[in-house]
Write an enzyme that holds these catalytic residues in place. Structure first.
Site, PDB file in Angstrom:
ATOM      1  N   LYS A   1     -24.498  14.954 -32.735  1.00  0.00           N
ATOM      2  CA  LYS A   1     -23.168  15.536 -32.945  1.00  0.00           C
ATOM      3  C   LYS A   1     -22.654  15.298 -34.360  1.00  0.00           C
ATOM      4  O   LYS A   1     -22.008  16.155 -34.949  1.00  0.00           O
ATOM      5  CB  LYS A   1     -22.205  14.936 -31.918  1.00  0.00           C
ATOM      6  CG  LYS A   1     -20.782  15.451 -31.996  1.00  0.00           C
ATOM      7  CD  LYS A   1     -19.944  14.828 -30.901  1.00  0.00           C
ATOM      8  CE  LYS A   1     -18.507  15.315 -30.955  1.00  0.00           C
ATOM      9  NZ  LYS A   1     -17.675  14.698 -29.896  1.00  0.00           N
TER      10      LYS A   1
ATOM     11  N   ARG B   1     -21.923   9.100 -19.197  1.00  0.00           N
ATOM     12  CA  ARG B   1     -21.862   8.417 -20.499  1.00  0.00           C
ATOM     13  C   ARG B   1     -20.750   7.378 -20.508  1.00  0.00           C
ATOM     14  O   ARG B   1     -20.936   6.263 -20.997  1.00  0.00           O
ATOM     15  CB  ARG B   1     -21.649   9.481 -21.589  1.00  0.00           C
ATOM     16  CG  ARG B   1     -21.639   8.992 -23.021  1.00  0.00           C
ATOM     17  CD  ARG B   1     -21.751  10.206 -23.951  1.00  0.00           C
ATOM     18  NE  ARG B   1     -21.354   9.951 -25.320  1.00  0.00           N
ATOM     19  CZ  ARG B   1     -22.143   9.481 -26.266  1.00  0.00           C
ATOM     20  NH1 ARG B   1     -23.395   9.169 -25.990  1.00  0.00           N
ATOM     21  NH2 ARG B   1     -21.708   9.317 -27.505  1.00  0.00           N
TER      22      ARG B   1
ATOM     23  N   HIS C   1     -20.604  14.324 -18.104  1.00  0.00           N
ATOM     24  CA  HIS C   1     -20.246  13.488 -19.257  1.00  0.00           C
ATOM     25  C   HIS C   1     -19.735  12.115 -18.811  1.00  0.00           C
ATOM     26  O   HIS C   1     -19.790  11.152 -19.575  1.00  0.00           O
ATOM     27  CB  HIS C   1     -19.187  14.193 -20.101  1.00  0.00           C
ATOM     28  CG  HIS C   1     -18.972  13.568 -21.447  1.00  0.00           C
ATOM     29  ND1 HIS C   1     -19.928  13.586 -22.438  1.00  0.00           N
ATOM     30  CD2 HIS C   1     -17.916  12.887 -21.959  1.00  0.00           C
ATOM     31  CE1 HIS C   1     -19.471  12.947 -23.513  1.00  0.00           C
ATOM     32  NE2 HIS C   1     -18.246  12.528 -23.244  1.00  0.00           N
TER      33      HIS C   1
ATOM     34  N   HIS D   1     -21.940   7.006 -32.127  1.00  0.00           N
ATOM     35  CA  HIS D   1     -20.590   7.295 -32.599  1.00  0.00           C
ATOM     36  C   HIS D   1     -20.492   7.099 -34.107  1.00  0.00           C
ATOM     37  O   HIS D   1     -21.130   6.196 -34.663  1.00  0.00           O
ATOM     38  CB  HIS D   1     -19.567   6.405 -31.897  1.00  0.00           C
ATOM     39  CG  HIS D   1     -19.323   6.813 -30.484  1.00  0.00           C
ATOM     40  ND1 HIS D   1     -18.933   5.922 -29.502  1.00  0.00           N
ATOM     41  CD2 HIS D   1     -19.427   8.014 -29.863  1.00  0.00           C
ATOM     42  CE1 HIS D   1     -18.803   6.569 -28.342  1.00  0.00           C
ATOM     43  NE2 HIS D   1     -19.095   7.834 -28.555  1.00  0.00           N
TER      44      HIS D   1
ATOM     45  N   ARG E   1     -25.664  11.946 -24.722  1.00  0.00           N
ATOM     46  CA  ARG E   1     -24.990  13.196 -24.413  1.00  0.00           C
ATOM     47  C   ARG E   1     -25.967  14.148 -23.729  1.00  0.00           C
ATOM     48  O   ARG E   1     -27.170  14.124 -24.016  1.00  0.00           O
ATOM     49  CB  ARG E   1     -24.447  13.848 -25.683  1.00  0.00           C
ATOM     50  CG  ARG E   1     -23.496  12.962 -26.487  1.00  0.00           C
ATOM     51  CD  ARG E   1     -23.123  13.634 -27.804  1.00  0.00           C
ATOM     52  NE  ARG E   1     -22.209  12.806 -28.593  1.00  0.00           N
ATOM     53  CZ  ARG E   1     -22.598  11.916 -29.515  1.00  0.00           C
ATOM     54  NH1 ARG E   1     -23.894  11.751 -29.749  1.00  0.00           N
ATOM     55  NH2 ARG E   1     -21.717  11.207 -30.186  1.00  0.00           N
TER      56      ARG E   1
ATOM     57  N   TYR F   1     -14.303   5.470 -24.564  1.00  0.00           N
ATOM     58  CA  TYR F   1     -15.249   5.499 -23.449  1.00  0.00           C
ATOM     59  C   TYR F   1     -15.043   4.336 -22.490  1.00  0.00           C
ATOM     60  O   TYR F   1     -15.666   4.284 -21.434  1.00  0.00           O
ATOM     61  CB  TYR F   1     -16.689   5.475 -23.987  1.00  0.00           C
ATOM     62  CG  TYR F   1     -17.142   6.842 -24.434  1.00  0.00           C
ATOM     63  CD1 TYR F   1     -17.919   7.639 -23.606  1.00  0.00           C
ATOM     64  CD2 TYR F   1     -16.758   7.342 -25.664  1.00  0.00           C
ATOM     65  CE1 TYR F   1     -18.301   8.909 -24.002  1.00  0.00           C
ATOM     66  CE2 TYR F   1     -17.135   8.607 -26.069  1.00  0.00           C
ATOM     67  CZ  TYR F   1     -17.905   9.380 -25.231  1.00  0.00           C
ATOM     68  OH  TYR F   1     -18.275  10.636 -25.621  1.00  0.00           O
TER      69      TYR F   1
END
Length: 304
Positions: free
Chosen positions: A164, A240, A237, A271, A141, A280
């Protein structure tokens, strides 16, 4: 009064573990707007007028829902605060934005354009070229790249700390990625800076998220991948997303290998659940060809 209520609201969320960054920015903007009008409680009319200042329907709805959550909290203690309807601007279409999958040539153009940034004889161009390249090569990220400290660069890879989902992880690096990072470090360690941030500005200060996004958009427009301000196009983003898709493209084409690869990819991306990784993945010609081959193989096996 609203300012103090917002301060208490933000403190509660942060105490519960939420970073409360984007909602905090929006709510401070709204509170300043309301207090400038001499208001001490939330009203639907003021929320409506403030939210309409956003440039797009998506941003208007995001403003509305952010203030609505704040209003719900305040209304529980003081019914004078009005709670605007979630459908104040109509029902939202919950269509997920399609990720942009960069080609290798487009990523090279992005990095080359970053290398041409000014001022001359400063670390700025090398900083952005290395950061964008690192994001593309690892799928991290952008917030994680900004947060890396010098001591997070180890012989075994990069330590991504407190991400995150409040987890830390180690990112092993490909030899070419490590070589590029070491080249940047040779310059970074000589730079005049009191910060221990890996990526710094030409003034020696840590990079700020809004600044990184602004520079990225300027570059992506300069190479023709995005139109004028306000138009949609590739995001940072999406690098990613691209990493995840290209990673799967290079995976062995059998079900067990894919299952193992998805698990490893989910861990590498940081994740919390493997299902988060599925968002993704985007169809590409190469992946569709692999799926077609797998389908034909299965069909032959069944009919044999």
């Amino acid at each position: 009064m609203l300012s103090q209520l917002l301060a208490d609201h933000a403190a509660l969320h942060q105490a519960l573990g939420f970073k409360f960054r984007t909602p905090g920015v929006l709510l401070r903007n709204f509170v300043a707007f309301a207090e400038h009008r001499g208001e001490h409680v939330i009203t639907t009319a003021t929320v409506h007028e403030w939210a309409l200042q956003a440039p797009s329907p998506e941003q208007r709805r995001n403003r509305l829902l952010t203030v609505r959550r704040f209003a719900l909290s305040l209304h529980a203690e003081d019914p004078r605060h009005e709670v605007p309807s979630a459908d104040l601007f109509g029902r939202a279409s919950r269509k997920r934005r399609t990720p942009y999958i960069y080609s290798p040539e487009e990523i090279r153009r992005l990095i080359d354009a970053a290398r041409r940034l000014g001022p001359d004889d400063s670390i700025r161009s090398l900083t952005y070229a290395t950061m964008f390249g690192l994001i593309a090569a690892t799928g991290m990220r952008v917030s994680e790249a900004i947060a890396i400290r010098l001591h997070d660069v180890t012989d075994d890879g990069l330590i991504i700390a407190q991400t995150k989902f409040k987890k830390s992880r180690l990112l092993p690096l490909h030899t070419t990625t490590r070589r590029a990072l070491d080249g940047y470090l040779a310059t970074r360690l000589k730079a005049a800076s009191q910060s221990d941030a890996l990526f710094i500005s030409h003034q020696g200060t840590p990079l700020a998220y809004p600044t990184v996004i602004t520079v990225f958009l300027q570059i992506i427009r300069s190479i023709g991948l995005r139109g004028a301000p306000g138009s949609r196009g590739p995001r940072i983003h999406d690098l990613r997303h691209t990493f995840a898709v290209r990673s799967l493209e290079h995976c062995a084409h059998d079900s067990q290998a894919v299952a193992r690869h998805i698990t490893a990819l989910s861990t590498y991306l940081g994740h919390a659940h493997v299902t988060d990784t599925y968002w993704y993945l985007q169809s590409t010609p190469e992946l569709m060809a692999h799926m077609s081959e797998a389908g034909e193989t299965l069909h032959r096996g069944v009919t044999a």
